[in-house]
Design an enzyme around this catalytic site. Structure first.
Site, PDB file in Angstrom:
ATOM      1  N   ASN A 237     -41.226  -5.871 -30.759  1.00 45.60           N
ATOM      2  CA  ASN A 237     -41.879  -5.233 -29.558  1.00 45.60           C
ATOM      3  C   ASN A 237     -42.682  -4.247 -29.848  1.00 45.60           C
ATOM      4  O   ASN A 237     -43.458  -3.431 -29.603  1.00 45.60           O
ATOM      5  CB  ASN A 237     -40.472  -4.965 -28.181  1.00 45.60           C
ATOM      6  CG  ASN A 237     -40.237  -3.632 -28.952  1.00 45.60           C
ATOM      7  OD1 ASN A 237     -39.892  -3.249 -29.775  1.00 45.60           O
ATOM      8  ND2 ASN A 237     -39.845  -2.499 -27.945  1.00 45.60           N
TER       9      ASN A 237
ATOM     10  N   LYS B 249     -42.551 -12.035 -28.819  1.00 44.46           N
ATOM     11  CA  LYS B 249     -41.567 -10.875 -30.492  1.00 44.46           C
ATOM     12  C   LYS B 249     -41.833 -11.188 -31.184  1.00 44.46           C
ATOM     13  O   LYS B 249     -41.678 -11.077 -32.321  1.00 44.46           O
ATOM     14  CB  LYS B 249     -40.370 -10.588 -29.102  1.00 44.46           C
ATOM     15  CG  LYS B 249     -40.529  -9.637 -28.219  1.00 44.46           C
ATOM     16  CD  LYS B 249     -39.894  -8.536 -27.669  1.00 44.46           C
ATOM     17  CE  LYS B 249     -40.101  -7.679 -26.529  1.00 44.46           C
ATOM     18  NZ  LYS B 249     -39.048  -7.525 -25.834  1.00 44.46           N
TER      19      LYS B 249
ATOM     20  N   ASP C 178     -35.736  -2.795 -28.873  1.00 44.00           N
ATOM     21  CA  ASP C 178     -35.194  -2.381 -27.165  1.00 44.00           C
ATOM     22  C   ASP C 178     -33.429  -2.190 -27.255  1.00 44.00           C
ATOM     23  O   ASP C 178     -33.087  -1.636 -26.285  1.00 44.00           O
ATOM     24  CB  ASP C 178     -34.773  -4.134 -27.235  1.00 44.00           C
ATOM     25  CG  ASP C 178     -36.344  -4.573 -26.955  1.00 44.00           C
ATOM     26  OD1 ASP C 178     -37.801  -3.858 -26.517  1.00 44.00           O
ATOM     27  OD2 ASP C 178     -37.034  -5.682 -27.421  1.00 44.00           O
TER      28      ASP C 178
END
Ligand code: ATR
Length: 273
Positions: free
Chosen positions: A87, A66, A103
């Protein structure tokens, strides 16, 4: 030809993203192919370059890449800039690669829309200070909690993280031993449960009304959620909804069509059992 998407990680075999995006594509009628790609630890940049050279349209990125993805991208959303880890990558029409971190919004959508929780004015505790937690702090602080405490095994990491987000709201970092008083919301963002551990916390922090949310998920209650229930929590949630919601956010960014997440969460939950 169908547009090409993928998730890159290492390991990747366990990833549910292909299944989730296939369900979204079927539901919305979007023609796309989404695969899982195992990328060698030192091969991330090459893999991404090749993928977009083959006309790939977008990527999801998971552990351990990431931060690499953040550095690779040309432009970043504000929440990605905050998280310093992403992400989702999008090939834009101008040829630039946009990075986003979905996220945090995935967690928020799961808590507020799927579970009807109200977070503003609440006292929040977030356990852990790694990449997973960094990704969710901005959306959590945007809910205007009365206080957000970050507790971590390595105290300095919690304090550093709190300092990075201090301009967004009342946030402080500490060790597990310093956590005291009841919390309305307790979110586990540590990877402790991978080794079957629960952070050593005082048993007076959970009240009957406390919402306990484990960013991990499992077929049955996670070890953290089992612990929360033994402390008297009645609302315990796991991260399956967050997983599907972060995927929905990425899908929307890529296709400009928002999928209905509920049937997909239901389908994944049933498959877990
Ligand atoms: P992720 O990307 O999943 O956040 P990470 O960046 O490696 O992974 O962070 C893992 C988090 O889980 C950290 O907060 C880590 O604590 P440290 O910063 O002290 O390492 C926490 N963690 C991992 N194992 C743990 C355990 N057994 N007990 C408590 N915390 C643990």
């Amino acid at each position: 030809m169908a547009d090409l998407y993928a998730v890159m990680g290492n390991p990747i075999a366990h990833s549910k993203s292909p299944q989730i995006h296939a369900a979204f594509a079927e539901q919305t009628g979007e023609g796309l192919i989404y695969t899982a790609m195992l990328v060698p630890e030192d091969g991330f940049d090459d893999a991404v370059k090749q993928f977009f050279r083959r006309e790939g349209k977008g990527l999801n990125i998971t552990v351990p890449f990431k931060e690499n993805a953040f550095r690779y991208a040309d432009v970043h959303t504000e929440r990605a800039q905050r998280a310093q880890a992403v992400n989702t990558l999008v090939m834009q029409d101008d040829g630039q690669i946009l990075a986003d971190n979905t996220d945090g919004v995935g967690l928020l959508t799961d808590m507020t829309r799927n579970h009807g929780l109200e977070l503003s004015g609440k006292r929040m505790l977030v356990l852990g200070a790694g990449g997973a937690v960094r990704g969710v702090l901005q959306p959590l602080l945007e809910q205007q909690p009365s206080e957000l405490v970050i507790a971590n095994r390595t105290v300095a990491k919690a304090q550093a993280l709190a300092a990075d987000f201090a301009d967004l709201g009342p946030v402080r970092g500490c060790g597990f031993a310093d956590v005291a008083g009841e919390f309305d919301v307790i979110i586990n963002g540590t990877s402790a449960s991978l080794s079957g551990d629960v952070p050593p916390l005082s048993d007076d922090i959970v009240a009957g009304h406390s919402v306990c949310y484990d960013m991990m998920y499992a077929a049955d209650a996670t070890v953290f959620n089992q612990w929360a229930m033994t402390q008297g929590a009645t609302i315990v949630l796991d991260g399956l909804g967050m997983l599907v919601e972060q995927a929905a956010e990425a899908f929307t960014l890529w296709r400009q069509v928002r999928p209905d997440t509920r049937p997909v969460i239901k389908q994944l939950r049933a498959a877990l059992k």
